[in-house]
Write a protein that holds these residues in place. Structure first.
Motif, PDB file in Angstrom:
ATOM      1  N   VAL A   1       0.843  -1.186   0.000  1.00 60.93           N
ATOM      2  CA  VAL A   1       0.000   0.000   0.000  1.00 60.93           C
ATOM      3  C   VAL A   1       0.885   1.246   0.000  1.00 60.93           C
ATOM      4  O   VAL A   1       1.814   1.372   0.806  1.00 60.93           O
ATOM      5  CB  VAL A   1      -0.917   0.012   1.238  1.00 60.93           C
ATOM      6  CG1 VAL A   1      -1.653   1.352   1.361  1.00 60.93           C
ATOM      7  CG2 VAL A   1      -1.915  -1.140   1.181  1.00 60.93           C
ATOM      8  N   GLY A   2       0.611   2.162  -0.932  1.00 64.17           N
ATOM      9  CA  GLY A   2       1.332   3.429  -0.969  1.00 64.17           C
ATOM     10  C   GLY A   2       2.605   3.434  -1.783  1.00 64.17           C
ATOM     11  O   GLY A   2       3.281   4.462  -1.867  1.00 64.17           O
ATOM     12  N   THR A   3       2.971   2.296  -2.393  1.00 66.32           N
ATOM     13  CA  THR A   3       4.166   2.240  -3.239  1.00 66.32           C
ATOM     14  C   THR A   3       3.779   1.754  -4.628  1.00 66.32           C
ATOM     15  O   THR A   3       2.798   1.023  -4.790  1.00 66.32           O
ATOM     16  CB  THR A   3       5.239   1.305  -2.663  1.00 66.32           C
ATOM     17  OG1 THR A   3       4.743  -0.047  -2.659  1.00 66.32           O
ATOM     18  CG2 THR A   3       5.611   1.690  -1.241  1.00 66.32           C
ATOM     19  N   ASP A   4       4.574   2.153  -5.613  1.00 69.59           N
ATOM     20  CA  ASP A   4       4.294   1.746  -6.997  1.00 69.59           C
ATOM     21  C   ASP A   4       4.739   0.316  -7.264  1.00 69.59           C
ATOM     22  O   ASP A   4       4.113  -0.409  -8.028  1.00 69.59           O
ATOM     23  CB  ASP A   4       4.994   2.693  -7.976  1.00 69.59           C
ATOM     24  CG  ASP A   4       4.421   4.105  -7.927  1.00 69.59           C
ATOM     25  OD1 ASP A   4       3.219   4.242  -7.620  1.00 69.59           O
ATOM     26  OD2 ASP A   4       5.182   5.058  -8.171  1.00 69.59           O
ATOM     27  N   SER A   5       5.849  -0.093  -6.619  1.00 72.61           N
ATOM     28  CA  SER A   5       6.391  -1.419  -6.882  1.00 72.61           C
ATOM     29  C   SER A   5       7.074  -1.953  -5.630  1.00 72.61           C
ATOM     30  O   SER A   5       8.095  -1.401  -5.193  1.00 72.61           O
ATOM     31  CB  SER A   5       7.395  -1.370  -8.042  1.00 72.61           C
ATOM     32  OG  SER A   5       8.121  -2.581  -8.135  1.00 72.61           O
TER      33      SER A   5
END
Length: 419
Positions: free
Chosen positions: A323-327
């Motif tokens: 959650v909250g990160t692209d990768s």
């Protein structure tokens, strides 16, 4: 009971799981475990997809609590060799929080030992929250400060606190067996105060303290009654020097069954694998993420967790995102590269002496301590009492009882945390 998958579909269609279903889950045989986890994963995916929420603990104030909770290393009369310190300075609280954010956490949990905060303490924490959020506006902040008095939850809400953690811990019918300095009703009252002020209630349980399966279910039903949005499941960490020292009643399989029972009874709530997961779930931790959708990154309040890289490996290898990160994979790889560069810099700054060292044996290498920069990361090797520091979750004398490693890094020390 129907098959586990049929039960999951029934829950998804709007028919809640019953207490009898939870009893069947907790008493199910090991050979059913994969089917049970697959069914619980159906509920997890429906409500949370393939996302894992990463949380990070900052212990603002450690030890010397006047309460006598039997499970706690910070309790009144505890002989556990934990770190003891008063309030962290505001800038240090922010610095410690930023370690967790860099490791992928979207929620920082600010925790302080004690029965409950004074109004001055609430103002202190409010200042910390405001500073953390000024630097990282998108971060969620959860406070865990003990029992709240009237008006304190409202002040925390005004300062930007998003959630308040106050675990019910165990069933009301079991509560007097683990604590005498407050009651189950006291805990419910604080959760009610937090919810009433608009804070998201975070309340969970501890298992492995001698409770029955029915008492586990009783606790989960109580968590539903207080409308807990986030449910951390803690597995007893049996600290030496506490009344529950040496207690080891859980198996990895039963820990998974407990998580599945929570998921079926609370299908749309954040379910977090929390303290003690490394010791009790052991090699089944990755499987547990198909039931739970949240974890604590790195270390806990007074004990060490597994390496943060291992937490991120579990997430990436399980096919999950954060959650909250692209990768999640990119975050994991960047963290590993940073740690490798940090270690390489430390190694290059420390020339070695290959002469005989009587304490190590023939031909071993010894670091020239005077050549190591003062800021270089080092690890404690002994407890304050002089006993050697054991490895994380080691077994005591081959008994099968796993002993926690006391935290010696992060908040309250000069060493970088595990994040």
């Amino acid at each position: 009971m129907d098959s586990y998958l049929s039960l999951a579909e029934r829950v998804l269609s709007g028919t809640p799981a019953a207490v009898s279903d939870a009893r069947a889950i907790l008493s199910s045989p090991d050979e059913d475990l994969l089917d049970l986890v697959a069914a619980a994963a159906r509920l997890r995916r429906e409500h949370f997809g393939n996302r894992v929420k990463v949380n990070y603990l900052v212990n603002l104030k450690s030890g010397l609590c006047p309460e006598d909770c039997s499970y706690c290393s910070q309790r009144l009369g505890s002989e556990a060799e934990i770190l003891k310190y008063s309030w962290l300075p505001q800038a240090e609280a922010r610095r410690q929080a930023e370690f967790g954010l860099a490791g992928g956490a979207s929620r920082v949990c600010l925790v302080a030992s004690g029965r409950g905060p004074s109004n001055r303490d609430v103002e202190r924490v409010s200042g910390m929250v405001e500073e953390i959020k000024s630097a990282s506006p998108d971060v969620e902040v959860c406070a865990c400060l003990g029992f709240l008095r009237d008006g304190q939850a409202q002040r925390l809400k005004e300062a930007g606190v998003d959630a308040y953690n106050h675990n019910l811990n165990t069933a009301e019918s079991h509560y007097a067996d683990i604590c005498s300095t407050h009651t189950f009703a006291d805990r419910v009252d604080t959760v009610d105060k937090a919810r009433g002020a608009g804070l998201s209630p975070c309340s969970g349980l501890i298992v492995g303290m001698g409770e029955t399966n029915d008492q586990i279910i009783e606790t989960i039903e109580s968590l539903k009654a207080v409308d807990s949005d986030s449910i951390p499941v803690n597995f007893l960490i049996p600290f030496d020097g506490t009344p529950l020292e040496g207690t080891n009643t859980l198996t990895p399989q039963h820990c998974l069954r407990i998580l599945c029972a929570v998921r079926f009874l609370c299908p749309d709530r954040e379910l977090r694998i929390a303290g003690g997961r490394e010791m009790h779930l052991r090699s089944l931790q990755p499987m547990s993420l198909h039931v739970a959708n949240s974890l604590f990154l790195g270390d806990y309040l007074t004990s060490e967790g597994q390496a943060a890289e291992e937490d991120l490996d579990m997430i990436v290898d399980g096919g999950f995102e954060i959650v909250g990160t692209d990768s999640a994979q990119q975050l994991r790889d960047e963290l590993k590269a940073y740690r490798a560069a940090q270690q390489a810099a430390f190694d290059s700054a420390a020339p070695v002496d290959t002469k005989r060292d009587e304490t190590r044996g023939e031909g071993t290498t010894a670091v020239d301590a005077e050549s190591v920069p003062a800021s270089a990361p080092t690890a404690a090797t002994t407890l304050p009492c002089g006993k050697p520091l054991p490895p994380v979750g080691h077994e005591a004398d081959g008994s099968g009882v796993r002993i926690p490693t006391i935290r010696r890094r992060g908040a309250g020390t000069e060493l970088s945390p595990n994040a």
